[in-house]
Motif scaffolding. Structure first.
Motif, PDB file in Angstrom:
ATOM      1  N   UNK A  10       0.824  -1.204   0.000  1.00 42.63           N
ATOM      2  CA  UNK A  10       0.000   0.000   0.000  1.00 42.63           C
ATOM      3  C   UNK A  10       0.857   1.252   0.000  1.00 42.63           C
ATOM      4  N   UNK A  11       1.908   1.257   0.829  1.00 38.56           N
ATOM      5  CA  UNK A  11       2.755   2.440   0.952  1.00 38.56           C
ATOM      6  C   UNK A  11       3.508   2.725  -0.333  1.00 38.56           C
ATOM      7  N   UNK A  12       4.050   1.679  -0.977  1.00 38.38           N
ATOM      8  CA  UNK A  12       4.857   1.883  -2.171  1.00 38.38           C
ATOM      9  C   UNK A  12       4.081   2.614  -3.250  1.00 38.38           C
ATOM     10  N   UNK A  13       2.793   2.367  -3.355  1.00 39.94           N
ATOM     11  CA  UNK A  13       2.017   3.019  -4.406  1.00 39.94           C
ATOM     12  C   UNK A  13       1.401   4.330  -3.941  1.00 39.94           C
ATOM     13  N   UNK A  14       0.696   4.320  -2.827  1.00 43.41           N
ATOM     14  CA  UNK A  14      -0.081   5.495  -2.450  1.00 43.41           C
ATOM     15  C   UNK A  14       0.748   6.586  -1.799  1.00 43.41           C
ATOM     16  N   UNK A  15       1.977   6.292  -1.350  1.00 46.37           N
ATOM     17  CA  UNK A  15       2.807   7.301  -0.698  1.00 46.37           C
ATOM     18  C   UNK A  15       4.065   7.615  -1.502  1.00 46.37           C
ATOM     19  N   UNK A  16       4.031   7.337  -2.805  1.00 45.04           N
ATOM     20  CA  UNK A  16       5.138   7.657  -3.699  1.00 45.04           C
ATOM     21  C   UNK A  16       4.670   8.672  -4.730  1.00 45.04           C
ATOM     22  N   UNK A  17       5.332   9.819  -4.844  1.00 45.13           N
ATOM     23  CA  UNK A  17       4.907  10.841  -5.813  1.00 45.13           C
ATOM     24  C   UNK A  17       5.430  10.547  -7.214  1.00 45.13           C
ATOM     25  N   UNK A  18       4.998   9.438  -7.776  1.00 47.08           N
ATOM     26  CA  UNK A  18       5.429   9.053  -9.103  1.00 47.08           C
ATOM     27  C   UNK A  18       4.897   7.684  -9.477  1.00 47.08           C
ATOM     28  N   UNK A  19       5.312   7.207 -10.647  1.00 46.10           N
ATOM     29  CA  UNK A  19       4.769   5.989 -11.212  1.00 46.10           C
ATOM     30  C   UNK A  19       5.237   4.722 -10.523  1.00 46.10           C
TER      31      UNK A  19
END
Length: 693
Positions: free
Chosen positions: A57-66
């Motif tokens: 969850x963190x890797x996607x929703x808390x990363x400002x990029x693709x």
């Protein structure tokens, strides 16, 4: 090797303004994940599975990029034999099969756009957070088996800072299945071109102990002459929960892969008979035989409710036997042993509104062996003794700071210190070719996330990219001698949005990124005209890598439990030289201008069926932009049926039997008579079944 003050960098960044912050570190209204559902076996999920769910969850929703998440369970509903199949619907990643049975040309955001298809640099590959990519950055003869993947995290470009990477292409982390999240099963697949593939997975859970073993075998004749493959592999892992505060897991794998190489064709040969092999490949019996052993361990300590420490190591040995060039004037057989030692350390802490991650990656690669003159099926004699080594130290710190209810700033930096030494001794005269270099850099990153609604985000970021040359690139320096290539460096700006939106009984999701990178000293290679099959590398002054990456999907309820599930992945590429003294503003070769892939599936009560499609634009095969390879369109069908403990599937590929080019070899200025085109797969049918127990 010189060492930069990376510890000082980490220490300075740790002193963040966090003591006064009191709001939660993770937004309460974080968007739902569109693609991944973490499930547990009947034995129940452990704390490790819960941590994995949080990580995904963190890797996607808390990363400002693709960042794209790939679910291994969904892959088992279709034919998957290579990374190209795994990454089929990941935008921004260009993958094409056809060079070897397991291998695939792999490029992310325009990495690796040159002749060194065997090198595969520009993307950091990991397994369970531990390195698979060698310490010098190459992915040569690397083996990541899709059958042994539970999840995949694809962090494109600078969005891979959480893995310590600053490469142009980012990082891909394959997460291994365990007995706590995977059932015991038997899986079989058969199909066109003599494909026969089977695997058996057996797992057990007993209190705090669990273990899983997967044995796999694969055999294929290939869709071209001289493309046969035989592969056997074994994967195992065992974990212990040492109370509530500690857990450790050991990993072991063995892969034996023998693969014939059919080679590239001229345009006339490709049009006349795409299934034929290059005559030199048959005469020289070109092969790509690899034997791999790997051991690894990862231990996680929960220091308290807000702090954790992860320690891991990996050791891998790969034996390569690779006859690749044969003629009456020159022959080349590569016989080397590559040893890779990797270590990682992660410290994570929540401090009020801050979520801090500090990490250390250590890597060392040694390559010993030689290049040989040979006669197919006969004698061989060593021509060059090879003794190469590379080291890499990566220190990084990342802070996710929610400074307001809807706003999160993500910032940090990576410090890298690396060394490369490629030593080759010509046996006939004792001449030594010994390019070597030290590389150091600090690479900052800053980004911003805005939570528009509970299910939608906007983001932007600016980051520095940095990538030292691989040992193979040093060996192939067009200048020769002991001079080392410079590291690639540049800056990338990215903006985008993602969301999962419910609409009654239906839902739909999107993930769209737009990026623009200006690079200096990008390392590019072209096929050596004097020795086809080998390459020459050089630094290019200025290049631009820009593009649009979009993934859009939905599940539209039809009533009665039925639904229509469309999925679309779009990549638009703008990869160019920027005022180059030789090539001006020409397009970079190898990558198509656009790629559109998708499917539309009807689903009801365990049944699914529907069409698949792939539309690929034209691309160039040379830096001069004088040789253009046409685009193509492929159409297929997928169907499947599943019960409680079983499932079957069928897949038809290239329904119209399109003759197209999958992979190409890059030249400086290509001629129509050059053998540089590798045909793609012809019309094919695959069926598979899986039984859980």
């Amino acid at each position: 090797m010189k060492h930069m003050p990376c510890a000082a960098l980490i220490g300075a960044l740790v002193l963040l303004p966090s003591a006064q912050a009191q709001t939660p570190s993770t937004p309460a209204s974080a968007p739902q994940l569109p693609a991944v559902t973490v499930s547990a076996s009947s034995e129940g999920a452990d704390s490790g599975a819960q941590q994995l769910q949080q990580q995904l969850a963190t890797e996607q929703t808390a990363t400002p990029g693709g960042v794209t998440l790939v679910d291994g369970e969904e892959l088992k509903q279709r034919s998957v034999t290579s990374l190209a199949d795994v990454l089929r619907y990941v935008p921004g990643v260009w993958t094409a099969a056809g060079t070897t049975g397991d291998g695939a040309f792999l490029s992310s955001r325009g990495s690796n756009l040159d002749a060194t298809n065997y090198d595969g640099n520009g993307i950091k590959l990991l397994q369970d957070g531990l390195p698979v990519t060698a310490a010098d950055g190459n992915n040569h003869n690397r083996a990541l088996d899709p059958q042994a993947m539970r999840y995949g995290i694809v962090a494109r470009g600078a969005n891979a800072l959480a893995y310590g990477a600053s490469t142009l292409g980012g990082a891909i982390d394959f997460i291994t299945p365990t007995a706590r999240d995977t059932d015991s099963e038997v899986a079989l697949q058969v199909g066109s071109h003599g494909l026969r593939q089977g695997s058996v997975t057996v797992g057990a859970v007993n209190g705090g102990f669990d273990a899983l073993v997967t044995a796999e075998a694969k055999q294929s004749e290939g869709y071209r002459e001289h493309m046969a493959q035989e592969r056997q592999s074994l994967y195992a892992n065992a974990g212990w929960q040492l109370g509530n505060d500690a857990q450790t897991r050991f990993y072991a794998s063995y892969i034996h892969n023998d693969q014939e190489l059919p080679g590239a064709l001229t345009r006339a040969q490709w049009k006349d008979d795409p299934e034929q092999a290059n005559a030199s490949n048959v005469t020289g019996d070109y092969r790509y035989n690899v034997e791999t052993w790997r051991l690894a361990n990862k231990t996680v300590l929960a220091l308290d409710a807000d702090r954790s420490l992860t320690v891991g190591f990996s050791y891998e040995v790969q034996q390569l036997y690779h006859p690749i060039v044969y003629s009456q004037f020159f022959s080349l057989l590569i016989d080397t042993e590559q040893r890779n030692l990797g270590g990682m350390l992660r410290y994570q802490q929540r401090l009020g509104a801050h979520d801090l991650l500090a990490g250390l990656n250590l890597g060392r690669t040694e390559v010993e062996g030689g290049n040989y003159r040979y006669t197919p099926g006969g004698s061989r004699s060593i021509s060059t003794r090879v003794d190469n080594q590379g080291e890499s130290t990566e220190l990084f710190l990342l802070d996710r700071w929610q400074f307001a209810p809807r706003w999160t700033v993500v910032y940090g930096a990576q410090g890298v210190a690396a060394s490369r030494e490629a030593r080759g001794v010509t046996v006939s005269n004792g001449a030594v070719n010994n390019p070597k270099g030290d590389y150091e850099s600090v690479n900052p990153r800053a980004g911003l996330l805005y939570q528009v609604t509970s299910a939608a985000q906007l983001y932007t970021s600016v980051s520095r990219l940095y990538e030292a040359p691989t040992l193979y690139e040093l060996e192939d320096d067009v200048r020769g001698g002991d001079t080392a290539l410079d590291a690639m460096e540049g800056t990338v700006l990215e903006i985008g949005t993602r969301s999962t939106q419910p609409a009654g009984a239906s839902k739909w999701h999107w993930d769209v990124s737009v990026y623009y990178a200006k690079l200096r000293n990008e390392i590019l290679s072209r096929d050596d005209p004097a020795s086809p099959g080998t390459s020459l590398s050089t630094n290019v002054d200025h290049t631009i890598h820009a593009g649009i990456e979009a993934a859009v999907g939905a599940s539209v309820a039809l009533g009665g439990g039925a639904s229509i599930a469309p999925l679309l992945s779009l990549t638009l590429n703008h990869f160019k030289f920027d005022g180059d003294s030789l090539y001006g503003d020409n397009d970079l070769p190898a990558a198509p201008k656009y790629v559109l892939k998708g499917e539309v599936l009807y689903r009801q009560a365990g049944f699914f069926a529907g069409p698949t499609f792939e539309v690929v634009g034209e691309r160039y095969a040379d830096f001069e932009n004088s040789y253009q390879v046409d685009g193509y369109t492929l159409v297929g069908l997928r169907a499947g049926l599943s019960g409680k403990d079983w499932e079957v599937f069928g897949e038809l590929r290239n329904l119209t039997d399109e003759n197209y080019v999958s992979v190409l070899t890059v030249k400086d200025q290509a001629a129509t008579s050059d053998a540089i085109l590798t045909p793609g797969e012809s019309r094919s049918v695959y069926v598979g079944a899986r039984l859980k127990f």
